[in-house]
Design an enzyme around this catalytic site. Structure first.
Site, PDB file in Angstrom:
ATOM      1  N   ILE A  65       0.884  -1.168   0.000  1.00 55.67           N
ATOM      2  CA  ILE A  65       0.000   0.000   0.000  1.00 55.67           C
ATOM      3  C   ILE A  65       0.923   1.219   0.000  1.00 55.67           C
ATOM      4  CG2 ILE A  65      -0.182  -0.042   2.532  1.00 55.67           C
ATOM      5  CD1 ILE A  65      -3.007   1.091   2.281  1.00 55.67           C
ATOM      6  N   SER A  66       0.641   2.172  -0.876  1.00 57.73           N
ATOM      7  CA  SER A  66       1.536   3.317  -1.050  1.00 57.73           C
ATOM      8  C   SER A  66       1.544   4.228   0.169  1.00 57.73           C
ATOM      9  CB  SER A  66       1.112   4.136  -2.277  1.00 57.73           C
ATOM     10  OG  SER A  66       1.347   3.430  -3.466  1.00 57.73           O
TER      11      SER A  66
END
Length: 215
Positions: A65-66
């Site tokens: 997840i960024s």
């Protein structure tokens, strides 16, 4: 059973938004969306205490997840308006999808990893985020049957800019894509007419590689 969104989480989100503002995010709609979305519910519960730090985390299938800043930065570049038809390449955990849904976009999202596709397909409706379509497939091909899109966002590092994605941007629309190996350079393409794009670059970011169809 899903964990709850408690006052402690909401407080940490408020601090995260303050951090993003200090780092240069100005779009109030994007900041409001991030303030409203329980990021900890998109992560394994073992990461819950760290969910509102500006960090990337593993989400399975060798994907991440960024950073919240990266999500906010890409979303700000898209200039999403309510009702915009948006294509997301790389559904991942569904967090970026939730941001786009919160902004009122009609979201079509493609995921290449079946494990993530299946888990996110279940998670998003439980959290009351309802994209128009989630697709298991090859992001390099885009979604020609639904084109054109006001915005296309790519959430993985692309070795090149796929022509199929450029062709699916509406006139006046935007493609936001990190290009290169490690790190990538964030690119923005704005379509000015049938044949012409304006290109801008926005510095270095780090993403997992964009995967092509294995077939």
């Amino acid at each position: 059973m899903l964990h709850k969104d408690l006052p402690k989480h909401q407080g940490k989100r408020k601090l995260l938004v303050e951090t993003l503002m200090k780092k240069g995010i100005k779009d109030t709609a994007v900041l409001t969306a991030i303030n409203s979305i329980p990021r900890h519910l998109f992560l394994d519960s073992s990461f819950e205490n760290h969910a509102y730090q500006d960090k990337a985390f593993p989400i399975g299938a060798s994907q991440t997840i960024s950073h919240p800043f990266t999500v906010a930065f890409q979303t700000e570049l898209m200039q999403v308006k309510k009702g915009d038809k948006v294509l997301e390449i790389g559904t991942g955990s569904g967090y970026q999808t939730a941001v786009l849904c919160t902004l009122g976009a009609k979201v079509y999202s493609i995921e290449r990893q079946q494990e993530l596709f299946k888990s996110t397909q279940k998670l998003l409706p439980k959290l009351n985020y309802r994209p128009k379509r989630l697709i298991f497939g090859d992001g390099y091909k885009g979604l020609p049957e639904e084109a054109p899109f006001q915005s296309i966002i790519v959430t993985a590092g692309a070795p090149f800019v796929p022509k199929a994605l450029l062709s699916q941007v509406a006139i006046g629309g935007r493609l936001v894509i990190p290009v290169g190996n490690d790190p990538q350079i964030m690119h923005l393409y704005i379509r000015t007419d049938e044949k012409t794009f304006q290109k801008q670059e926005f510095g270095e970011f780090r993403f997992v590689p964009m995967l092509a169809d294995k077939n």
